[in-house]
Design an enzyme around this catalytic site. Sequence first.
Site: not given
Ligand code: BGC
Length: 350
Positions: A176, A315
């Site tokens: 992330h 991602e």
């Molecule tokens: C999602 C978002 C979420 C975030 C959290 C992302 O991968 O698509 O909707 O708020 O992650 O950090």
Amino acid sequence: MLQRGIRRIQTDTAEVRYILTNARGHRMELSNFGARITALWVNDAQGVSRNIVLGQPDMAAYIKHDIYLGATIGRVAGRIGGGYFFMDGNRIETMKNEGNNTLHGGLPAFESAVWESEADEEQLSVCFSLRTQAGENGFPANLVTQAIYTWTDDDRWMMEYRGRADDTTVFNPTNHVYFNLSGRADQPVADHRLYLAADQHFAVDKELIADGELNAVVNSRYDFTDPQGSKLNRCLQAGGLDTPFCLRTSAADTNEALQSEKLYEAARLECEQTGLRLTAHTDQSAVIVYTFNHPNPTLETKVGTLIKHGGITLETQQFPNTVAGEPNPTIVLRAGEEKISRTVFSISLI
Ligand code: BGC
């Protein structure tokens, strides 16, 4: 010039940080807390060193306020609608940590674990491993996950995820990481140009659950197919992206070396101000692009106070959500199998 190699920093907590310095003196910093990337320092077009990844100073800061910065997320990244799925006729209930749904594998999950780690000085790589028990957050099977990160001498961050389980389960991890090629979290990514090798995106409902329906990106704010890239500002004004895109995974890419490894260009991000370019190659079928749309964040990063649209994630993963309760077959991991996914982020000058 800094010497090529890896510096291991044992903190006074369970956290271990690694600083990987490549032959150009460019540095990547990793943490065993959530198998995270916490910084990535490269020289911009003017020779100024910039940290283009959002990270926090230490494990305590991540624990206090975690928005998954640079973390490995899983077992299943993204959302499992309704917090359940069917596997081999059984209904599996997963922990609901966002309303009625499971987000990023429930809480706590991969992002909050202290991973085992081993560095390879010659390869400039660190292998993080984690065992998760059957039943954790509702997922079946004992699972062993490895996240192997390599920092190459030509500024490529090679990322490999491996999963093995003792029973049938689901496995769809990703990282992330938030990028901001200006090197500042207090500057929006509005002036960045984005290209995506995606002609379609997955439709999502108001809880951001995709049911498998695909929409063409053409004539919409999701169209980033112009090979020159499109500035993000208009899209951000219209609300930004929190969108799963379906990747082309075709041979249209010009990088033969990566293509021969079945890694296809998924995305390209450029910042004119610093002259930095980031290119993502992957063997995965989807990329979730999130432009950090939070209206009033309150988070200090190592590169300033994070503002709305102060970073963008790419991602790469398999299509995340379940369709009519059935997981995408590519994320089903059976006993004795190993699932491997690979993504390479290359940094260069425009
Ligand atoms: C999602 C978002 C979420 C975030 C959290 C992302 O991968 O698509 O909707 O708020 O992650 O950090």
